[in-house]
Design an enzyme around this catalytic site. Structure first.
Site, PDB file in Angstrom:
ATOM      1  N   HIS A  42      -0.485   6.898   7.920  1.00 23.68           N
ATOM      2  CA  HIS A  42       0.302   7.813   7.081  1.00 23.68           C
ATOM      3  C   HIS A  42      -0.429   9.144   6.874  1.00 23.68           C
ATOM      4  CE1 HIS A  42       3.902   5.733   5.755  1.00 23.68           C
ATOM      5  NE2 HIS A  42       3.217   4.657   5.410  1.00 23.68           N
TER       6      HIS A  42
ATOM      7  N   GLY B 199       0.845  -1.188   0.000  1.00 25.63           N
ATOM      8  CA  GLY B 199       0.000   0.000   0.000  1.00 25.63           C
ATOM      9  C   GLY B 199       0.873   1.228   0.000  1.00 25.63           C
TER      10      GLY B 199
ATOM     11  N   HIS C  83      -2.013   0.846   8.997  1.00 34.20           N
ATOM     12  CA  HIS C  83      -0.719   1.413   8.613  1.00 34.20           C
ATOM     13  C   HIS C  83      -0.902   2.550   7.609  1.00 34.20           C
ATOM     14  CE1 HIS C  83       3.694   0.843   7.424  1.00 34.20           C
ATOM     15  NE2 HIS C  83       3.220   1.594   6.455  1.00 34.20           N
ATOM     16  N   GLU C  84      -1.743   2.319   6.607  1.00 38.24           N
ATOM     17  CA  GLU C  84      -1.906   3.326   5.548  1.00 38.24           C
ATOM     18  C   GLU C  84      -2.646   4.561   6.051  1.00 38.24           C
ATOM     19  OE1 GLU C  84      -0.098   3.087   3.053  1.00 38.24           O
ATOM     20  OE2 GLU C  84       0.405   0.969   3.326  1.00 38.24           O
TER      21      GLU C  84
ATOM     22  N   CYS D 132       7.794  -0.518   5.553  1.00 37.74           N
ATOM     23  CA  CYS D 132       7.180   0.660   4.953  1.00 37.74           C
ATOM     24  C   CYS D 132       8.098   1.159   3.850  1.00 37.74           C
ATOM     25  CB  CYS D 132       6.999   1.745   6.010  1.00 37.74           C
ATOM     26  SG  CYS D 132       6.323   3.292   5.377  1.00 37.74           S
ATOM     27  N   LEU D 133       7.501   1.599   2.741  1.00 38.55           N
ATOM     28  CA  LEU D 133       8.314   2.106   1.632  1.00 38.55           C
ATOM     29  C   LEU D 133       9.081   3.370   2.011  1.00 38.55           C
ATOM     30  CD1 LEU D 133       5.826   1.584  -1.330  1.00 38.55           C
ATOM     31  CD2 LEU D 133       7.722   0.103  -0.633  1.00 38.55           C
TER      32      LEU D 133
ATOM     33  N   GLN E 140       3.181  10.042   1.027  1.00 35.75           N
ATOM     34  CA  GLN E 140       4.474   9.401   0.745  1.00 35.75           C
ATOM     35  C   GLN E 140       5.058   9.837  -0.599  1.00 35.75           C
ATOM     36  OE1 GLN E 140       2.941   5.268   1.945  1.00 35.75           O
ATOM     37  NE2 GLN E 140       5.137   5.131   2.346  1.00 35.75           N
TER      38      GLN E 140
HETATM   39 NI    NI Z   1       4.069   2.817   4.976  1.00 37.88          NI
END
Ligand code: NI
Length: 190
Positions: free
Chosen positions: A147, A49, A143-144, A102-103, A54
């Site tokens: 963000h 995701g 998690h998303e 996480c990216l 981000q």
């Molecule tokens: Ni993340």
């Protein structure tokens, strides 16, 4: 459509609470292109995701998808989901400790997540959805949406000794985690 640069921890935009997308704004080329870019960027990075902040856009939209994911081979499938102005609300007190990545963060670590959550959101066409999601999928949603509130998973790591680079996770933590989380997924079904 384009793959965008993914901001990394320390970039101030990751800490900004994103603003809701207005009803008349969702159909705009700017937002629809952003959604396409998020999908492309998630696919390019093999993420499960990604949230708009981000890639530097502080609006409340996330995309999620899990098929056969090399980063997270234990994650159950999530169909491609575009969530505009999403909310996540726990429906009970059940929790599970999930090792997350996480990216935007070059580490993994253990985070306690709710197992059963109610999610409400608009899709990219403005259609309202109201669902209960469970298990690791519920963790991905939490998690998303974190963000969008400027929260990164590292903020929620209670036991900081679990923090590890990806190679160190693979070498020392992966096998035990996959064994535990595979049993959890089998029990919960997602
Ligand atoms: Ni993340």
């Amino acid at each position: 459509m384009a793959v965008r640069e993914v901001l990394q921890i320390g970039h101030p935009t990751l800490r900004i609470g994103a603003r809701p997308i207005g009803a008349g704004e969702l159909a705009s080329p700017a937002i629809q292109t952003l959604i396409d870019d998020l999908i492309d960027t998630m696919h390019d990075a093999h993420g499960a995701g990604i949230a708009a902040n981000q890639v530097g856009e502080t609006v409340r939209v996330v995309v999620m998808e899990v098929t056969a994911n090399p980063r997270y081979p234990y994650k159950p499938p999530i169909p491609l989901t575009i969530a505009v102005n999403p909310t996540v609300e726990p429906v009970d007190d059940e929790t599970v400790v999930v090792n997350e990545g996480c990216l935007s963060v070059p580490l993994r670590g253990d985070v306690e997540r709710h197992v059963n959550v109610r999610v409400r959101y608009l899709d990219r066409h403005g259609v309202a959805h109201d669902e209960v999601v469970r298990g690791l999928t519920a963790g991905t949603w939490q998690h998303e949406v974190d963000h969008l509130d400027g929260v990164l998973f590292v903020d929620r790591v209670d036991d900081r000794t679990t923090l590890a680079t990806w190679p160190q996770f693979e070498a020392h933590q992966r096998d035990a985690f996959i064994e535990r989380i595979t049993a959890f997924v089998a029990e919960v079904g997602s």
